[in-house]
Scaffold this active site. Structure first.
Site, short mmCIF file in Angstrom:
data_model
loop_
_atom_site.label_atom_id
_atom_site.label_comp_id
_atom_site.label_asym_id
_atom_site.label_seq_id
_atom_site.Cartn_x
_atom_site.Cartn_y
_atom_site.Cartn_z
N SER A 65 0.83 -1.19 0.00
CA SER A 65 0.00 0.00 0.00
C SER A 65 0.87 1.25 0.00
O SER A 65 2.08 1.18 0.23
CB SER A 65 -0.92 -0.01 1.23
OG SER A 65 -1.66 -1.20 1.29
N HIS A 80 0.69 15.77 -2.62
CA HIS A 80 1.30 16.78 -3.49
C HIS A 80 0.58 18.10 -3.24
O HIS A 80 -0.64 18.13 -3.05
CB HIS A 80 1.18 16.40 -4.98
CG HIS A 80 1.73 15.06 -5.31
ND1 HIS A 80 3.08 14.81 -5.41
CD2 HIS A 80 1.11 13.88 -5.53
CE1 HIS A 80 3.27 13.53 -5.71
NE2 HIS A 80 2.10 12.95 -5.79
N CYS A 133 -4.62 -2.31 0.77
CA CYS A 133 -5.15 -3.65 0.53
C CYS A 133 -5.50 -4.26 1.88
O CYS A 133 -4.86 -3.98 2.87
CB CYS A 133 -4.12 -4.53 -0.18
SG CYS A 133 -3.68 -3.97 -1.83
#
Length: 268
Positions: A118, A123, A146
């Site tokens: 994972s 950003h 997951c």
């Protein structure tokens, strides 16, 4: 409601479902001169530099019970930053049954669940209008996991980590896993809206719109702050320094900017 082992879905092997949350926030400011704009962008760069964002993502990993394997971070010139974390399975044998409930997730605590392969990324995008006046700051955070738990459990913490005027959130479950009889499962938990994972105290502060595609396991919620106080959008001074006409003009520009972002279209 706590499920007994007999009531929980029995899977064949590892839970291969991928659950992805995209959390997008906007901060808007009125900067009437180049000097104000420069100061605002410098303030944003300091508030949300790579180190601060790394701390936020580390808390997200803590909430969803993940081990941080690797961190890549970068501050950009002239502004902006990015952080990417690779995370792996947490040190527990089974996920807590409450992970299936449609309730707001915790603030930072010792919640732990199973995860594997994972990642968490952020950003930032400082931006401004070419004719002066409006400056915006956008941060995009993606949490992909997951296993049994949804990354929506980190949503409450993310909301409290940013002072935001507009939030846009997307959640999607991809892939499939199998039960012990080989039957495919394309989702393993109940969800009717992302809003069910947001505390009422936060929901009361925002106007909200849902666009959900239930059969595709795609959920979309966007939020715009209800109350407007011009002082919260001026940088370095207060509205009492402005004439009534100036206050009205700036208010109209700021509200137009927020409406365009919220509805995703230009209105002039």
């Amino acid at each position: 409601m706590k499920l007994t082992p007999e009531e929980r879905i029995q899977l064949h092997g590892f839970n291969n479902l991928t659950k992805s949350l995209s959390f997008n926030m906007y901060d808007i400011c009125y900067t009437r001169t180049k000097e104000e704009r420069k100061a605002y962008l410098a303030y944003i760069d300091e508030q949300y530099n790579a180190d601060r964002l790394t701390a936020i993502l580390s808390h997200v990993a803590e909430i969803i019970g993940a081990h941080v394997l690797n961190i890549a971070k970068q501050d950009y010139e002239p502004q902006g930053a990015s952080v990417t974390m690779l995370i792996s399975e947490g040190p527990v044998e089974s996920a807590p049954s409450e992970s299936f409930e449609e309730t707001p997730g915790p603030l930072p605590s010792s919640v732990v669940v199973q995860l594997d392969k994972s990642h968490v990324t952020v950003h930032t995008y400082p931006e401004y209008h070419p004719d002066e006046g409006i400056s915006t700051f956008r941060a995009d955070i993606d949490v992909s996991t997951c296993g049994e738990i949804s990354p929506l459990k980190a949503l409450n913490y993310l909301i409290h980590s940013f002072d935001t005027d507009i939030m846009i959130m997307d959640y999607r479950v991809r892939g499939f896993t199998r039960d012990i009889n080989g039957h495919k499962l394309f989702i393993d938990h109940e969800i009717s809206s992302i809003q069910n994972f947001i505390p009422d105290t936060v929901k009361n502060m925002y106007d909200m719109i849902d666009v959900n595609v239930y059969q595709e396991h795609i959920f979309h919620t966007k939020c715009k702050l209800k109350q407007f106080d011009l002082d919260n959008y001026l940088f370095g001074y207060t509205k009492d320094k402005l004439s009534t006409a100036e206050q009205q003009e700036i208010t109209e520009r700021l509200k137009l900017e927020m409406d365009e972002i919220y509805y995703g279209k230009n209105r002039v």
